[in-house]
Design a protein around this motif. Structure first.
Motif, PDB file in Angstrom:
ATOM      1  N   UNK A  59       0.844  -1.190   0.000  1.00 19.19           N
ATOM      2  CA  UNK A  59       0.000   0.000   0.000  1.00 19.19           C
ATOM      3  C   UNK A  59       0.883   1.245   0.000  1.00 19.19           C
ATOM      4  N   UNK A  60       0.409   2.300  -0.689  1.00 15.06           N
ATOM      5  CA  UNK A  60       1.138   3.568  -0.722  1.00 15.06           C
ATOM      6  C   UNK A  60       0.406   4.643   0.052  1.00 15.06           C
ATOM      7  N   UNK A  61       0.978   5.836   0.075  1.00  9.27           N
ATOM      8  CA  UNK A  61       0.370   6.926   0.838  1.00  9.27           C
ATOM      9  C   UNK A  61      -0.986   7.351   0.294  1.00  9.27           C
ATOM     10  N   UNK A  62      -1.216   7.153  -1.005  1.00  6.69           N
ATOM     11  CA  UNK A  62      -2.529   7.483  -1.576  1.00  6.69           C
ATOM     12  C   UNK A  62      -3.575   6.416  -1.290  1.00  6.69           C
ATOM     13  N   UNK A  63      -3.131   5.220  -0.950  1.00  7.46           N
ATOM     14  CA  UNK A  63      -4.049   4.091  -0.769  1.00  7.46           C
ATOM     15  C   UNK A  63      -4.635   4.095   0.633  1.00  7.46           C
ATOM     16  N   UNK A  64      -5.514   5.059   0.889  1.00  4.81           N
ATOM     17  CA  UNK A  64      -6.119   5.208   2.212  1.00  4.81           C
ATOM     18  C   UNK A  64      -7.474   5.892   2.058  1.00  4.81           C
ATOM     19  N   UNK A  65      -8.396   5.594   2.967  1.00  3.29           N
ATOM     20  CA  UNK A  65      -9.745   6.163   2.829  1.00  3.29           C
ATOM     21  C   UNK A  65      -9.872   7.520   3.505  1.00  3.29           C
ATOM     22  N   UNK A  66      -9.076   7.792   4.543  1.00  2.00           N
ATOM     23  CA  UNK A  66      -9.223   9.086   5.212  1.00  2.00           C
ATOM     24  C   UNK A  66      -8.763  10.212   4.297  1.00  2.00           C
ATOM     25  N   UNK A  67      -7.637  10.047   3.660  1.00  2.00           N
ATOM     26  CA  UNK A  67      -7.109  10.967   2.656  1.00  2.00           C
ATOM     27  C   UNK A  67      -5.648  10.607   2.459  1.00  2.00           C
TER      28      UNK A  67
END
Length: 486
Positions: free
Chosen positions: A174-182
């Motif tokens: 997972x990368x820094x963009x791969x998140x639901x919060x932002x």
């Protein structure tokens, strides 16, 4: 007795002959054991499901199984003006990956390497400004609906890769963009990570799936086995290490990263105890972020520290752990910059440890003005080290009538026999000393840093960039740069 001997000889002579041939040809047997393992590396796909804003509501309602058909349809009549309006509301510095480009890249990967033994994807599956764009186009959607859309996009990217290479293990970080919060915002032990566990573990070897799914649900990390004898891969979600990290309540809690360090060291110690080799993969690399350091005009020779990708103290903690287990870590794979980079972790003077080779993988996304690219690699089956790699790049960033061709081959370009610390050190030492970038190796590195060699930044600031190749801490980086200034 003679007849008995004859009958035995007649029955067993083929096996005896085979045994004699093998025994008499140890070099051949060893050669077969050393046959390189073909693999594939890609990163920073940043698939953009918002390229045609009029289709987003349809994607939101559809199951993932229908996404390929929807994204393959001709663009809507209003697409040009809709895209301009979306860019005004949610600016992105460039264009992320349209589905046509992603599909074209997978087709090219199959053509270039139809039978890889495994695939690594070192993070950032979804596009930039993802939350802003979803909210702008679907303002009445519930927070839960947004979370589902993120999960569907990650599922779609993962499924497309696995469908292109059926049965091939796919190891995804997972990368820094791969998140639901932002962007850069994530909670450990969250519903999103539980969903990510189900998605990412589906592409792993069957024996690794159950445990990986459980571990990903905790903090995004997992261990699995590569299809190489006695070799495991440790995958970190090192978003928690980033200097930009915040949890979903914006507290910047460091505890997940500390727990990850404990887990990482325990895995490395266990691998050492069992005589196993290790690859470590994450999205955000340790070391100095030269571009941000330059953009912030950091005077590193006047006590202003260079910017590191990871939080300063976590950067040093991670590199320390990797170097102390450099005898088992055969390769570290990172990405994030979207560029093709070589780096070497090397213990500072007086510190214990062993150098570790880092390969930073170029991106599919052209968002930074770079040409989309992926990397084909050859791995030594017995040592689990990278023997060679070559980078394949696109003729354009659209995926329409796109041709993919070899950009360069590592061994041919740098005249280095393999990608190990021992082989890399003389090359990278020479690059670090060449503060003007005049050698052929430096010119090649500058040209290949951006796939296609179209952007000049690394050439303009070569003196700063070359110091990042072997200096992972802000302190050692400053020593390199300031020595050149003197």
């Amino acid at each position: 007795m003679v007849r008995l001997f004859y009958l035995l000889f007649r029955r067993w002579w083929p096996a005896m002959l085979c045994l004699l041939v093998v025994s008499a040809s140890p070099a051949l047997a060893a050669g077969e054991a050393e046959a390189p393992v073909p693999a594939l590396m890609l990163s920073d796909v940043h698939l953009d499901p918002f390229q045609d804003p009029a289709r987003v509501r349809q994607l939101d309602r559809a199951p993932v199984s229908q996404w390929a058909a929807i994204l393959s349809e001709p663009v809507s009549a209003t697409q040009p003006q809709d895209a301009v309006g979306l860019q005004e509301n949610c600016p992105v510095r460039g264009m992320d990956t349209p589905y046509a480009l992603f599909r074209s890249s997978l087709k090219a990967m199959r053509a270039q390497n139809p039978a890889p033994k495994f695939i690594t994807v070192s993070g950032d599956l979804i596009s930039h400004a993802f939350k802003c764009r979803y909210r702008a186009l679907l303002p009445n959607a519930t927070p839960g609906a947004y979370d589902v859309f993120v999960e569907k996009t990650i599922t779609f990217v993962s499924d497309q890769i696995r469908a292109a290479f059926p049965g091939v293990p796919v190891y995804i970080a997972l990368g820094n963009n791969d998140a639901v919060c932002d962007d850069y915002k994530l909670d450990a032990n969250s519903a999103f990570l539980a969903a990510a566990g189900r998605i990412l573990s589906a592409g792993l070897p069957e024996d690794d799936r159950a445990q990986a799914e459980k571990q990903i649900a905790v903090d995004g990390d997992y261990v699995a086995h590569l299809p190489i004898p006695k070799t495991r891969i440790l995958v970190l979600d090192d978003l928690f290490f980033s200097m930009n990290y915040e949890d979903c309540r914006r507290n910047g809690d460091p505890h997940p990263a500390l727990q990850q360090l404990v887990w990482l060291e325990a895995q490395l110690a266990d691998a050492r105890a069992h005589g196993e080799k290790v690859w470590v993969m994450a999205h955000i690399p340790p070391g100095v972020d030269v571009f941000t350091t330059m953009m912030r005009f950091r005077a590193v020779c006047h006590n202003e520290p260079a910017v590191t990708f990871l939080s300063d103290w976590l950067n040093d903690k991670l590199t320390d752990v990797l170097e102390r287990y450099g005898d088992v870590v055969r390769l570290s794979v990172f990405a994030h910059t979207h560029m093709d980079e070589m780096r070497l972790l090397r213990p500072e003077s007086g510190a214990a440890g062993t150098p570790v080779a880092i390969k930073m993988v170029p991106s599919i996304s052209p968002v930074n003005g770079n040409t989309p690219a992926f990397t084909l690699v050859s791995v030594n089956a017995s040592s689990a080290t990278l023997e060679d790699y070559h980078v394949v790049m696109a003729s354009n960033a659209t995926g329409i009538d796109t041709r993919w061709s070899d950009e360069y081959d590592f061994a041919d370009t740098y005249h280095v026999k393999d990608y190990t610390p021992e082989a890399l050190e003389p090359l990278l030492d020479a690059l670090s000393r060449d503060d003007r970038g005049q050698s052929e190796a430096a010119k090649s590195y500058i040209r290949n840093y951006y796939a296609g060699g179209k952007l000049p930044a690394v050439g303009l600031f070569w003196s700063e960039y070359r110091c990042s190749i072997e200096n992972s801490s802000a302190k050692s980086y400053a020593a390199c740069e300031c020595q050149a200034a003197k």
